[in-house]
Enzyme design. Structure first.
Site, PDB file in Angstrom:
ATOM      1  N   SER A   3      11.401 -44.353  69.372  1.00 22.43           N
ATOM      2  CA  SER A   3      11.262 -43.863  70.747  1.00 22.43           C
ATOM      3  C   SER A   3      10.775 -44.971  71.673  1.00 22.43           C
ATOM      4  CB  SER A   3      10.232 -42.723  70.808  1.00 22.43           C
ATOM      5  OG  SER A   3      10.567 -41.694  69.924  1.00 22.43           O
ATOM      6  N   HIS A  21      16.130 -39.866  71.034  1.00 24.37           N
ATOM      7  CA  HIS A  21      16.676 -40.845  70.096  1.00 24.37           C
ATOM      8  C   HIS A  21      18.187 -40.887  70.270  1.00 24.37           C
ATOM      9  CE1 HIS A  21      12.939 -41.266  67.821  1.00 24.37           C
ATOM     10  NE2 HIS A  21      12.776 -39.991  68.053  1.00 24.37           N
ATOM     11  N   HIS A  54      15.037 -38.423  60.931  1.00 29.41           N
ATOM     12  CA  HIS A  54      13.672 -38.073  60.508  1.00 29.41           C
ATOM     13  C   HIS A  54      13.666 -36.991  59.444  1.00 29.41           C
ATOM     14  CE1 HIS A  54      13.177 -39.614  64.650  1.00 29.41           C
ATOM     15  NE2 HIS A  54      12.024 -40.087  64.213  1.00 29.41           N
ATOM     16  N   TYR A  56      11.592 -34.585  59.457  1.00 33.33           N
ATOM     17  CA  TYR A  56      11.286 -33.299  60.093  1.00 33.33           C
ATOM     18  C   TYR A  56      12.514 -32.606  60.663  1.00 33.33           C
ATOM     19  CZ  TYR A  56      11.152 -35.948  64.517  1.00 33.33           C
ATOM     20  OH  TYR A  56      11.453 -36.757  65.581  1.00 33.33           O
ATOM     21  N   GLU A  57      13.618 -33.330  60.740  1.00 34.32           N
ATOM     22  CA  GLU A  57      14.864 -32.680  61.164  1.00 34.32           C
ATOM     23  C   GLU A  57      15.480 -31.886  60.011  1.00 34.32           C
ATOM     24  OE1 GLU A  57      17.238 -35.537  63.895  1.00 34.32           O
ATOM     25  OE2 GLU A  57      15.789 -36.777  62.823  1.00 34.32           O
ATOM     26  N   ALA A 109       6.952 -44.941  67.624  1.00 28.11           N
ATOM     27  CA  ALA A 109       5.873 -44.508  68.507  1.00 28.11           C
ATOM     28  C   ALA A 109       4.832 -43.845  67.618  1.00 28.11           C
ATOM     29  CB  ALA A 109       6.408 -43.501  69.524  1.00 28.11           C
ATOM     30  N   MET A 114       5.466 -39.935  62.442  1.00 30.61           N
ATOM     31  CA  MET A 114       6.357 -39.076  61.645  1.00 30.61           C
ATOM     32  C   MET A 114       7.593 -39.823  61.150  1.00 30.61           C
ATOM     33  SD  MET A 114       6.339 -35.831  64.226  1.00 30.61           S
ATOM     34  CE  MET A 114       4.876 -35.398  65.178  1.00 30.61           C
ATOM     35  N   SER A 115       7.503 -41.128  61.037  1.00 27.44           N
ATOM     36  CA  SER A 115       8.695 -41.882  60.614  1.00 27.44           C
ATOM     37  C   SER A 115       8.261 -43.050  59.735  1.00 27.44           C
ATOM     38  CB  SER A 115       9.461 -42.400  61.837  1.00 27.44           C
ATOM     39  OG  SER A 115       8.697 -43.386  62.519  1.00 27.44           O
ATOM     40  N   ASN A 122      -0.070 -42.599  72.491  1.00 29.56           N
ATOM     41  CA  ASN A 122      -1.142 -41.637  72.807  1.00 29.56           C
ATOM     42  C   ASN A 122      -2.298 -41.881  71.845  1.00 29.56           C
ATOM     43  OD1 ASN A 122       1.098 -40.330  70.974  1.00 29.56           O
ATOM     44  ND2 ASN A 122      -0.840 -39.370  70.374  1.00 29.56           N
ATOM     45  N   HIS A 128       5.399 -34.232  73.747  1.00 28.73           N
ATOM     46  CA  HIS A 128       6.478 -35.201  73.476  1.00 28.73           C
ATOM     47  C   HIS A 128       6.936 -35.908  74.761  1.00 28.73           C
ATOM     48  CE1 HIS A 128       9.745 -37.079  71.363  1.00 28.73           C
ATOM     49  NE2 HIS A 128      10.681 -36.424  72.021  1.00 28.73           N
TER      50      HIS A 128
END
Ligand code: HPA
Length: 279
Positions: free
Chosen positions: A40, A72, A94, A96-97, A124, A218-219, A242, A254
């Site tokens: 990202s 993305h 990812h 989470y997808e 990110a 998360m990646s 963040n 997000h």
């Protein structure tokens, strides 16, 4: 019609080899040297790395899902930079997808099958070390894989790499040194990779802090494991978009992550492009 690419879930080696063959055909380059995965906000980097020879949908390589999460892209570029060819993934897949770890790892395995000995991963992340600032790039020095997944689960396949790969120097000390020679102010940190897609609870952030992490995201961990397994050197950089949940007192959104990434994009682009030029 290009020949079909096997399913990376069940045949990760053959899938990577077939996607590498398609890449060679589509790009006109028999091999690539350096792979870059842009997370990202990192995409402007791709405009600064050299001459774009081709840009195509990732799906054209086979083995990749068609859909892409908001924020993305889903293309790759083959870029000529001096006497080297870069393979740049404009976005990533990812866990989470809902994708199998072998699908998440397919980009990196395709890159290595294409000849890439260096893999640059960007993302990110939430920052949790005191003093970390929003918009700051941080070199990943190590990771804690808290996803509960691993792209090496399954039958051993020596063509992909060893059964029990060493992860001591997963984030190449040599490449981190090189990065700091280009940008001396770059800090390092340990990245905790979680499954997502929820952001962490404050209690989870305290937990990963106790475990020695400075960044949370998360990646990246799945791709790093696959790259190291395949014998490539990894350089990974987080952009702190963040402060991690419960640290700044702000709720996580997000849209804010993307806004910070967009605001830092030019700087991050220049940083990655410069680093890649020195690899
Ligand atoms: N947590 C997990 N993933 C993230 C974060 C975060 O705080 N920021 C950007 N990606």
């Amino acid at each position: 019609m290009p020949s079909p690419v096997p399913d990376p879930t069940t045949a990760p080696h053959d899938a990577a080899a077939a996607s590498a063959a398609r890449l060679a055909e589509l790009s006109g380059a028999s091999r690539h040297d350096v792979a870059v995965v842009l997370g990202s906000g990192w995409k402007p980097a791709a405009d600064r790395m050299g001459q774009v020879v081709v840009e195509r949908p990732l799906a054209d390589l086979g083995g990749f899902p068609d859909a892409a999460v908001e924020g993305h892209g889903s293309t790759f570029r083959s870029i000529a930079a001096g006497d080297r060819r870069l393979l740049v993934f404009m976005g990533r897949v990812h866990l989470y997808e809902g994708h199998h770890p072998n699908v998440v790892a397919h980009a990196v395995r395709t890159a290595v099958a294409s000849g890439c000995a260096v893999v640059v991963l960007t993302n990110a992340a939430g920052g949790l070390r005191p003093g970390m600032a929003i918009g700051q790039p941080v070199l990943i020095s190590d990771h804690v894989n808290l996803t509960g997944r691993n792209p090496l689960i399954g039958p051993a396949d020596e063509r992909l790499g060893p059964r029990f790969p060493d992860m001591t120097d997963a984030y190449s000390a040599r490449l981190r040194e090189l990065a700091r020679s280009v940008e001396p102010d770059l800090e390092e940190g340990v990245y905790a990779g979680l499954l997502g897609p929820t952001y962490e609870t404050p209690a989870e952030v305290r937990m990963v802090g106790t475990l020695g992490a400075h960044l949370v995201g998360m990646s990246t961990v799945t791709e790093t494991i696959a790259a190291v397994h395949a014998g490539a050197e990894v350089l990974a950089i987080s952009l702190v978009t963040n402060l991690a949940a419960g640290i700044g007192g702000e709720k996580l959104d997000h849209a804010d992550v993307l806004a910070v990434a967009a605001a830092s994009a030019e700087r991050m682009g220049a940083l990655v492009a410069t680093l890649v030029g020195h690899l």
